[in-house]
Design an enzyme around this catalytic site. Structure first.
Site, PDB file in Angstrom:
ATOM      1  N   SER A 173      53.142  70.386 -11.440  1.00 34.37           N
ATOM      2  CA  SER A 173      52.597  69.157 -10.530  1.00 34.37           C
ATOM      3  C   SER A 173      51.735  68.519 -11.010  1.00 34.37           C
ATOM      4  CB  SER A 173      52.254  70.017  -9.409  1.00 34.37           C
ATOM      5  OG  SER A 173      52.102  69.067  -8.245  1.00 34.37           O
ATOM      6  N   ASP A 343      62.097  69.954  -2.714  1.00 34.15           N
ATOM      7  CA  ASP A 343      60.733  69.527  -2.828  1.00 34.15           C
ATOM      8  C   ASP A 343      60.329  68.439  -2.345  1.00 34.15           C
ATOM      9  OD1 ASP A 343      58.210  69.279  -4.139  1.00 34.15           O
ATOM     10  OD2 ASP A 343      58.759  70.079  -6.228  1.00 34.15           O
ATOM     11  N   HIS A 376      58.343  73.076  -4.226  1.00 32.40           N
ATOM     12  CA  HIS A 376      57.517  72.756  -4.906  1.00 32.40           C
ATOM     13  C   HIS A 376      56.885  74.084  -5.576  1.00 32.40           C
ATOM     14  CE1 HIS A 376      54.708  69.655  -6.314  1.00 32.40           C
ATOM     15  NE2 HIS A 376      53.649  70.379  -6.397  1.00 32.40           N
TER      16      HIS A 376
END
Length: 400
Positions: A173, A343, A376
């Site tokens: 991320s 995600d 995610h």
């Protein structure tokens, strides 16, 4: 009871990934210099050897690093160093939360890699500074630009100096965004062999989280900054009030916030929640959240926008903030990218824009893996991430 359930759901959300909304909780663990470090609490407790290190950035922030130099067998690492870089509201514990057979840091160490764990400024064990205290507002005057310009170079250089080797990099991320940005400026190439970037964040305009998008478009972080809030502490009660307001305005079910923000994670190890609560969520700079919100609104990747031509001119010598051009990433630099179909933050359509900018990348130096069921948090907490992602990462490293 409804309020309690809301608070608990917020905590779980933030523990399982990024958002500029947070929760309050009293955590019975001491942090900082007087508490047990990550090595003692998370690594040695699993039977692994671990070393605590410190590195000072050019702008004075003192960051903690952990090193796992041997696997559970006790055999010294025979492969290259690997640096693991966490995302927003987290620290290096990201890579250690699941059992050793499921956590990337331990998996790499057991496969013979010299594992290093980064902790960005403002996190629990990286709150030192040569002249400032975290209680000083100036301590929090930074965004992810400073992670690109100072934290990442200092950390990589330290690992290189300690090992005498260039290294592989794994980011999740926000940890991918700072790597993309540094590589686009041709920085750190002499220190890196390759980069594996999980849930890659570069473009954010199409993220599917209605709550996150509302927060960006409503300029919530900017409003908090104007009130004098420089440190965004996810445990403050004010964040709960903000969250309740956003949930009402977006008609979201606040009892299932994790799915609302990150997407429906298929494979997160929910049995580790107690360990999560001992370490997360953690503070970041409000200015950092503003910078991320700018990315959502503008659909571009630039340095922090100071909000006026005069202010931008003062900082950059031009009226608008300079762009990080993803197309400038060297075509021969080895990249492994993995993203998920569920995600909500690293959205499939945004990743496709990123891949389009990398269309000239050497075909044998760009490996892309798409996992339809992953959201995610699955990339770092998934019980099957080793089989679906990490084995491929290690095979990729072997090639470089």
């Amino acid at each position: 009871m409804g309020k309690l359930l809301l608070i608990l759901s917020v905590i779980v959300l933030l523990l399982l990934w990024e958002s500029a909304i947070a929760a309050t909780i009293t955590i019975p663990v001491a942090f900082g210099d007087d508490g047990d470090g990550i090595c003692k609490s998370m690594v040695e407790s699993q039977g692994y050897t671990c070393q605590e290190h410190k590195v000072t950035t050019e702008d004075g922030y003192i960051l903690s690093l952990q090193r796992i130099p041997v696997g559970i067998s006790g055999n010294k690492a025979t492969k290259s160093p690997v640096l693991l870089q966490h995302g927003l509201f987290m620290d290096a514990v990201t890579w250690l939360l699941n059992p050793p057979t499921e956590s990337l840091a331990f998996i790499l160490a057991d496969d013979g890699y010299d594992v290093w764990l980064a902790n960005t400024r403002g996190t629990n064990f990286s709150r030192g500074h040569t002249s400032l205290s975290p209680t000083d507002q100036d301590y929090w005057e930074w965004s992810w630009d400073e992670l690109v310009a100072y934290d990442l170079p200092a950390t990589l250089q330290y690992v290189h100096d300690q090992t005498g080797q260039s290294m592989h990099y794994v980011g999740h991320s926000l940890g991918t965004l700072i790597a993309f940005s540094a590589l686009s400026e041709h920085k750190l190439l002499n220190l890196l062999r390759s980069a594996a970037l999980l849930s890659p964040i570069a473009y954010l305009a199409q993220l599917r989280s209605s709550i996150a998008k509302f927060a960006a478009n409503a300029y919530i972080a900017e409003a908090l900054y104007k009130t004098g809030m420089r440190e965004f502490d996810p445990r403050e009660e004010a964040a709960i009030n903000v969250l309740e307001d956003i949930c009402k305005k977006t008609n979201n079910n606040c009892s299932d916030l994790m799915s609302s923000f990150t997407g429906p994670n298929c494979c997160v190890n929910s049995s580790r929640t107690i360990i999560l609560l001992e370490h997360e969520p953690q503070s970041t700079a409000t200015k950092n959240l503003i910078h991320i919100a700018q990315m959502v609104r503008e659909g571009s990747i630039t340095m922090y926008d100071y909000g006026s031509e005069n202010e931008n001119n003062k900082h950059y010598g031009q009226s608008s903030p300079p762009a990080y051009a993803m197309a400038n990433i060297p075509d021969d630099f080895p990249l492994f990218l993995s993203y998920g179909g569920q995600d909500y933050l690293s959205d499939v359509n945004d990743v496709k824009i990123l891949l389009d900018t990398l269309h000239n990348h050497n075909g044998d130096k760009l490996l892309v893996k798409f996992i339809e069921d992953y959201a995610h948090a699955d990339f770092v907490f998934g019980v099957n991430a080793k089989q679906l992602v990490y084995d491929d990462v290690m095979n990729f490293f072997q090639d470089y």
